[in-house]
Design a protein around this motif. Sequence first.
Motif, short mmCIF file in Angstrom:
data_model
loop_
_atom_site.label_atom_id
_atom_site.label_comp_id
_atom_site.label_asym_id
_atom_site.label_seq_id
_atom_site.Cartn_x
_atom_site.Cartn_y
_atom_site.Cartn_z
N ARG A 290 8.00 2.80 7.11
CA ARG A 290 7.77 3.51 5.85
C ARG A 290 8.71 3.01 4.76
O ARG A 290 8.31 2.82 3.61
N GLN A 291 9.96 2.78 5.13
CA GLN A 291 10.94 2.29 4.16
C GLN A 291 10.57 0.89 3.67
O GLN A 291 10.67 0.59 2.48
N GLU A 292 10.11 0.04 4.57
CA GLU A 292 9.68 -1.31 4.19
C GLU A 292 8.48 -1.26 3.25
O GLU A 292 8.42 -1.98 2.26
N LYS A 293 7.52 -0.39 3.57
CA LYS A 293 6.34 -0.23 2.70
C LYS A 293 6.76 0.28 1.33
O LYS A 293 6.22 -0.16 0.31
N ARG A 294 7.70 1.19 1.29
CA ARG A 294 8.18 1.73 0.01
C ARG A 294 8.82 0.63 -0.83
O ARG A 294 8.63 0.57 -2.04
N GLN A 295 9.57 -0.25 -0.18
CA GLN A 295 10.19 -1.37 -0.90
C GLN A 295 9.13 -2.33 -1.45
O GLN A 295 9.27 -2.82 -2.58
N GLU A 296 8.08 -2.57 -0.67
CA GLU A 296 6.96 -3.40 -1.16
C GLU A 296 6.34 -2.76 -2.40
O GLU A 296 6.04 -3.44 -3.38
N TYR A 297 6.12 -1.45 -2.33
CA TYR A 297 5.54 -0.71 -3.45
C TYR A 297 6.42 -0.86 -4.69
O TYR A 297 5.91 -1.13 -5.78
N GLU A 298 7.72 -0.69 -4.52
CA GLU A 298 8.65 -0.78 -5.65
C GLU A 298 8.59 -2.17 -6.30
O GLU A 298 8.61 -2.27 -7.53
N LYS A 299 8.52 -3.23 -5.49
CA LYS A 299 8.45 -4.60 -6.04
C LYS A 299 7.16 -4.80 -6.85
O LYS A 299 7.19 -5.38 -7.93
N LYS A 300 6.04 -4.33 -6.31
CA LYS A 300 4.77 -4.46 -7.03
C LYS A 300 4.75 -3.61 -8.29
O LYS A 300 4.21 -4.03 -9.31
N LEU A 301 5.34 -2.43 -8.19
CA LEU A 301 5.41 -1.54 -9.35
C LEU A 301 6.23 -2.18 -10.47
O LEU A 301 5.87 -2.11 -11.64
N GLN A 302 7.31 -2.82 -10.11
CA GLN A 302 8.19 -3.46 -11.09
C GLN A 302 7.45 -4.54 -11.87
O GLN A 302 7.72 -4.76 -13.06
N LYS A 303 6.49 -5.20 -11.23
CA LYS A 303 5.70 -6.23 -11.91
C LYS A 303 4.71 -5.62 -12.91
O LYS A 303 4.33 -6.27 -13.88
N ILE A 304 4.30 -4.36 -12.67
CA ILE A 304 3.35 -3.69 -13.56
C ILE A 304 4.06 -3.11 -14.79
O ILE A 304 3.54 -3.17 -15.90
#
Length: 164
Positions: free
Chosen positions: A114-128
């Motif tokens: 879950r923590q790894e998925k959250r970090q992936e989400y944060e990276k993609k969000l930062q690009k948006i």
Amino acid sequence: MKKIVMTMVALLTMTAAVAQNNGNGERRFQRPTPEDQTNRMAEQLKLDDKQKAKLLDLNKEYESVLMGGMGRGFGRGQGGPGFGGGGFQGGQQGQRPQLTDEQRAEMQKQMQERQEKRQEYEKKLQKILTDDQYKTYQEQQQQRRGRGGFGGGQGGPRGQRPNM
């Protein structure tokens, strides 16, 4: 006779109150949908339509991470190791149930994923988001974490309660 009338009035009042709460205006907690989450973020971060569309896709992709909560797989009634799931070993009412080593390892594994998925989400969000929007988002997340997670709290030590 007076007591019977008063009891009947009280019962009718309680029945009416219960009926009101069970109608269309139920006030149960419902998890926000990805659309709800996107709309809230779009309003708070002042996103344009293009950003909002990308964010909606991202929120749908990571829905289980954003809206799922820690209870996935360990929740009530799923037979797994959760409060009410019946999967704990030992423990009597009023005592904290004990996890087996296997259950603890599975829980740690799920938390890590879950923590790894959250970090992936944060990276993609930062690009948006723009830099300013992302900074605002991070501040909001920090404030939300500071409230204590499940329902928040007033913070600070509780202190002694007076005897009543």
